[in-house]
Design an enzyme around this catalytic site. Structure first.
Site, PDB file in Angstrom:
ATOM      1  N   ARG A  28      47.794  29.438  35.379  1.00  0.00           N
ATOM      2  CA  ARG A  28      47.564  28.936  36.745  1.00  0.00           C
ATOM      3  C   ARG A  28      48.013  29.978  37.754  1.00  0.00           C
ATOM      4  NH1 ARG A  28      44.919  26.182  33.991  1.00  0.00           N
ATOM      5  NH2 ARG A  28      45.525  24.229  33.086  1.00  0.00           N
ATOM      6  N   GLY A  29      47.320  30.048  38.871  1.00  0.00           N
ATOM      7  CA  GLY A  29      47.709  30.966  39.929  1.00  0.00           C
ATOM      8  C   GLY A  29      46.979  32.292  39.893  1.00  0.00           C
ATOM      9  N   CYS A  30      46.040  32.431  38.983  1.00  0.00           N
ATOM     10  CA  CYS A  30      45.249  33.662  38.893  1.00  0.00           C
ATOM     11  C   CYS A  30      43.872  33.409  39.496  1.00  0.00           C
ATOM     12  CB  CYS A  30      45.094  34.107  37.436  1.00  0.00           C
ATOM     13  SG  CYS A  30      46.640  34.558  36.654  1.00  0.00           S
ATOM     14  N   ALA A  31      43.397  34.344  40.309  1.00  0.00           N
ATOM     15  CA  ALA A  31      42.061  34.202  40.885  1.00  0.00           C
ATOM     16  C   ALA A  31      41.005  34.346  39.791  1.00  0.00           C
ATOM     17  CB  ALA A  31      41.840  35.250  41.969  1.00  0.00           C
ATOM     18  N   SER A  32      41.242  35.260  38.853  1.00  0.00           N
ATOM     19  CA  SER A  32      40.350  35.418  37.702  1.00  0.00           C
ATOM     20  C   SER A  32      40.769  34.406  36.644  1.00  0.00           C
ATOM     21  CB  SER A  32      40.490  36.820  37.108  1.00  0.00           C
ATOM     22  OG  SER A  32      40.222  37.797  38.074  1.00  0.00           O
TER      23      SER A  32
END
Length: 154
Positions: A53-57
């Site tokens: 969680r928290g990754c744009a990709s």
């Protein structure tokens, strides 16, 4: 010991290679190459539970634990749908993989990122995603020890 299995470079080798490259364009290419060296992640590991969680990709991290407590050894496999991020995953796995939970919690990832000058060359989104990946690994290590943060304290 069978040496036929390809292995990701050790973190010391990655740091040494980084220091040989003067231009950031070359360093980006090297990060992408590191991503290409990651073993493919099995489809079975591309689950919601393994998503970071928290990754744009899209980033997945599968954790295997051998033992329990501070001496539990954690191994990681990861992947991303973005090549540069896949390379960052490779760097983080090289830093934390095959270490005890206690060693993982004592490892200063931020010092490595500063040494490689990564933060100043990543977008804010990628930098946040990198932090999320490290946080996830630290949470897995804390969980192995039995000190996983709860929703109330986390």
């Amino acid at each position: 010991m069978d040496q036929a299995v390809t292995q990701s470079p050790a973190i010391d080798d990655i740091v040494a290679d980084f220091e040989l490259l003067d231009e950031w364009e070359d360093r980006y290419r090297y990060v992408i190459e590191l991503g290409r060296s990651l073993a493919p992640l099995a489809d079975d590991d591309r689950t919601e539970a393994n998503k970071v969680r928290g990754c744009a990709s899209q980033v997945w991290l599968a954790t295997e634990q051998d033992g329990a407590g501070p001496d539990a050894v954690l191994c990681f496999r990861g992947d991303s749908d973005a090549m540069i991020v896949r390379g960052l995953v490779a760097i983080v796995i090289a830093l934390f993989g095959d270490r005890t939970a206690d060693e993982i919690l004592k490892t200063d990832a931020e010092a490595l990122f500063q040494r490689l000058d990564l933060r100043s060359h990543l977008t804010a989104q990628r930098s946040n995603g990198l932090r999320s990946l490290v946080d996830r690994i630290r949470a897995d290590a804390a969980s192995a020890i039995g000190d996983a943060p709860t929703a109330a304290t986390g």
